[in-house]
Write a protein that holds these residues in place. Sequence first.
Motif, mmCIF file in Angstrom:
data_model
loop_
_atom_site.group_PDB
_atom_site.id
_atom_site.type_symbol
_atom_site.label_atom_id
_atom_site.label_comp_id
_atom_site.label_asym_id
_atom_site.label_seq_id
_atom_site.Cartn_x
_atom_site.Cartn_y
_atom_site.Cartn_z
ATOM 1 N N ARG A 236 0.840 -1.207 0.000
ATOM 2 C CA ARG A 236 0.000 0.000 0.000
ATOM 3 C C ARG A 236 0.868 1.248 0.000
ATOM 4 O O ARG A 236 2.026 1.227 0.420
ATOM 5 C CB ARG A 236 -0.902 0.027 1.247
ATOM 6 C CG ARG A 236 -1.650 -1.232 1.547
ATOM 7 C CD ARG A 236 -2.753 -1.495 0.568
ATOM 8 N NE ARG A 236 -3.804 -0.473 0.565
ATOM 9 C CZ ARG A 236 -4.946 -0.598 -0.120
ATOM 10 N NH1 ARG A 236 -5.156 -1.699 -0.852
ATOM 11 N NH2 ARG A 236 -5.870 0.351 -0.097
ATOM 12 N N GLU A 258 -9.025 3.253 -9.338
ATOM 13 C CA GLU A 258 -10.393 2.967 -8.912
ATOM 14 C C GLU A 258 -10.551 3.161 -7.407
ATOM 15 O O GLU A 258 -11.541 3.746 -6.942
ATOM 16 C CB GLU A 258 -10.764 1.539 -9.300
ATOM 17 C CG GLU A 258 -12.187 1.155 -8.976
ATOM 18 C CD GLU A 258 -12.536 -0.244 -9.455
ATOM 19 O OE1 GLU A 258 -13.490 -0.827 -8.894
ATOM 20 O OE2 GLU A 258 -11.860 -0.740 -10.370
ATOM 21 N N VAL A 259 -9.562 2.695 -6.641
ATOM 22 C CA VAL A 259 -9.596 2.875 -5.186
ATOM 23 C C VAL A 259 -9.537 4.353 -4.831
ATOM 24 O O VAL A 259 -10.283 4.843 -3.976
ATOM 25 C CB VAL A 259 -8.434 2.114 -4.521
ATOM 26 C CG1 VAL A 259 -8.325 2.484 -3.035
ATOM 27 C CG2 VAL A 259 -8.618 0.613 -4.671
ATOM 28 N N ALA A 260 -8.643 5.094 -5.495
ATOM 29 C CA ALA A 260 -8.493 6.526 -5.219
ATOM 30 C C ALA A 260 -9.770 7.286 -5.552
ATOM 31 O O ALA A 260 -10.188 8.181 -4.803
ATOM 32 C CB ALA A 260 -7.317 7.087 -6.013
ATOM 33 N N ARG A 261 -10.384 6.933 -6.660
ATOM 34 C CA ARG A 261 -11.616 7.611 -7.062
ATOM 35 C C ARG A 261 -12.754 7.348 -6.080
ATOM 36 O O ARG A 261 -13.543 8.239 -5.767
ATOM 37 C CB ARG A 261 -12.012 7.151 -8.463
ATOM 38 C CG ARG A 261 -13.242 7.874 -9.031
ATOM 39 C CD ARG A 261 -13.626 7.375 -10.397
ATOM 40 N NE ARG A 261 -14.017 5.966 -10.372
ATOM 41 C CZ ARG A 261 -13.323 4.997 -10.929
ATOM 42 N NH1 ARG A 261 -12.192 5.265 -11.554
ATOM 43 N NH2 ARG A 261 -13.751 3.742 -10.851
ATOM 44 N N ASP A 262 -12.834 6.101 -5.576
ATOM 45 C CA ASP A 262 -13.953 5.730 -4.704
ATOM 46 C C ASP A 262 -13.752 6.138 -3.249
ATOM 47 O O ASP A 262 -14.724 6.402 -2.540
ATOM 48 C CB ASP A 262 -14.181 4.215 -4.772
ATOM 49 C CG ASP A 262 -14.656 3.761 -6.148
ATOM 50 O OD1 ASP A 262 -15.129 4.620 -6.914
ATOM 51 O OD2 ASP A 262 -14.532 2.556 -6.449
ATOM 52 N N SER A 263 -12.493 6.177 -2.770
ATOM 53 C CA SER A 263 -12.267 6.410 -1.343
ATOM 54 C C SER A 263 -11.406 7.636 -1.041
ATOM 55 O O SER A 263 -11.149 7.934 0.133
ATOM 56 C CB SER A 263 -11.606 5.171 -0.711
ATOM 57 O OG SER A 263 -10.339 4.930 -1.304
ATOM 58 N N GLY A 264 -10.939 8.325 -2.084
ATOM 59 C CA GLY A 264 -10.098 9.498 -1.849
ATOM 60 C C GLY A 264 -10.831 10.610 -1.109
ATOM 61 O O GLY A 264 -12.023 10.828 -1.319
ATOM 62 N N GLN A 265 -10.092 11.330 -0.230
ATOM 63 C CA GLN A 265 -10.660 12.430 0.545
ATOM 64 C C GLN A 265 -10.054 13.761 0.099
ATOM 65 O O GLN A 265 -8.857 13.834 -0.177
ATOM 66 C CB GLN A 265 -10.378 12.217 2.039
ATOM 67 C CG GLN A 265 -10.993 10.939 2.604
ATOM 68 C CD GLN A 265 -12.504 10.946 2.533
ATOM 69 O OE1 GLN A 265 -13.141 11.968 2.816
ATOM 70 N NE2 GLN A 265 -13.088 9.813 2.148
ATOM 71 N N ALA A 275 -5.398 9.550 -0.804
ATOM 72 C CA ALA A 275 -5.929 8.190 -0.882
ATOM 73 C C ALA A 275 -4.876 7.166 -0.501
ATOM 74 O O ALA A 275 -3.673 7.387 -0.668
ATOM 75 C CB ALA A 275 -6.441 7.904 -2.297
ATOM 76 N N ASP A 276 -5.360 6.047 0.018
ATOM 77 C CA ASP A 276 -4.527 4.883 0.335
ATOM 78 C C ASP A 276 -4.737 3.884 -0.803
ATOM 79 O O ASP A 276 -5.824 3.327 -0.949
ATOM 80 C CB ASP A 276 -4.962 4.291 1.679
ATOM 81 C CG ASP A 276 -4.076 3.132 2.130
ATOM 82 O OD1 ASP A 276 -3.507 2.448 1.269
ATOM 83 O OD2 ASP A 276 -3.980 2.898 3.336
ATOM 84 N N ILE A 277 -3.706 3.664 -1.631
ATOM 85 C CA ILE A 277 -3.868 2.882 -2.851
ATOM 86 C C ILE A 277 -3.017 1.610 -2.827
ATOM 87 O O ILE A 277 -1.987 1.560 -2.149
ATOM 88 C CB ILE A 277 -3.512 3.710 -4.102
ATOM 89 C CG1 ILE A 277 -2.039 4.123 -4.061
ATOM 90 C CG2 ILE A 277 -4.436 4.904 -4.234
ATOM 91 C CD1 ILE A 277 -1.549 4.778 -5.338
#
Length: 320
Positions: A236, A258-265, A275-277
């Motif tokens: 990570r 995809e992770v950054a787009r969905d969980s990024g702050q 984001a934690d990717i």
Amino acid sequence: MRASRLLSILILLQMRGRLSAETLAQEFEVSVRTIYRDIDQLSAAGVPVYAERGRAGGFALLDGYRTRLTGFTPAEADALLLAGVGGAASDLGIGAEAAAAQLKLLASLPPDSGASAQRVASRFHLDPINWYSRAESIDILPALATAVWTEKRIRIRYESWTDLVTRDVDPLGLVLKAGIWYLVAAVKRQPRTYRVSNIRALDVLGGQGKRPARFDLARFWTTWAKDFEARLLKERAVVKLSPAGLRGLRGVNEAAAEVARDSGQPCKPDGWIKADIPIESIGHATGQMLRLGADVEVLKPPALREAIAREAQKVASIYQ
């Protein structure tokens, strides 16, 4: 919906032979009790379907029975020519046969359906090769496809990441993934995956291959691919991304994007996100992050920050 399922059950039994209620329930995503009701309905309609009890039991059609209810609907005919993958038949050495079969299939369609299917094919084309890539030229593929089709045990000399090994395997199937061919084969009845371009030699052995009971190639590949991606992206990193950085990340690590787009702050500067990717490794992620330039800042882990700083200094020294 039920009539369509009844016809599909009938065709599956005709194609595959004996199938258990559990297998049919999984296939159609219904309960086992629903399958039993469907079988009763087929029997009441005069279809000679019977049940066999026991561990290897299931439902089957009487020997010699074949349904003629296989006509194409207009929508199915339109989808017919979209089901193929460009170049795959030629790779397997059956390009001419595939073209002939397609013509025969079109000729068997209802009068207007063949023209409709050809019209669809003239307007949609499937190209499975990634941008800036070329399809692999694999001379061994036709012989490998023959071994898969005839279920002949084979011996392969395979170049893995760490060594060149020789293995006797039972071929189970071939998969075309983004222009790359993979062989799925069993070693001691356990399915494994091999990139075909890494097979350096192939010998067909005398014995018949052993196929695991009820092996499903598509289901295996879906599960294997998800597990492979999870194992590949096992580390990570915490990053800050500009809007342009997020768009650029899609080109180097789609899963991370995809992770950054969905969980990024949201964070500073305005418009950026934190984001934690997932990443594959420090070395691999270093090259990926450098491609994003000043549109990304790596916060963690420290080893990745240090690796990027070193590489950036090397690049800067060249242009000073």
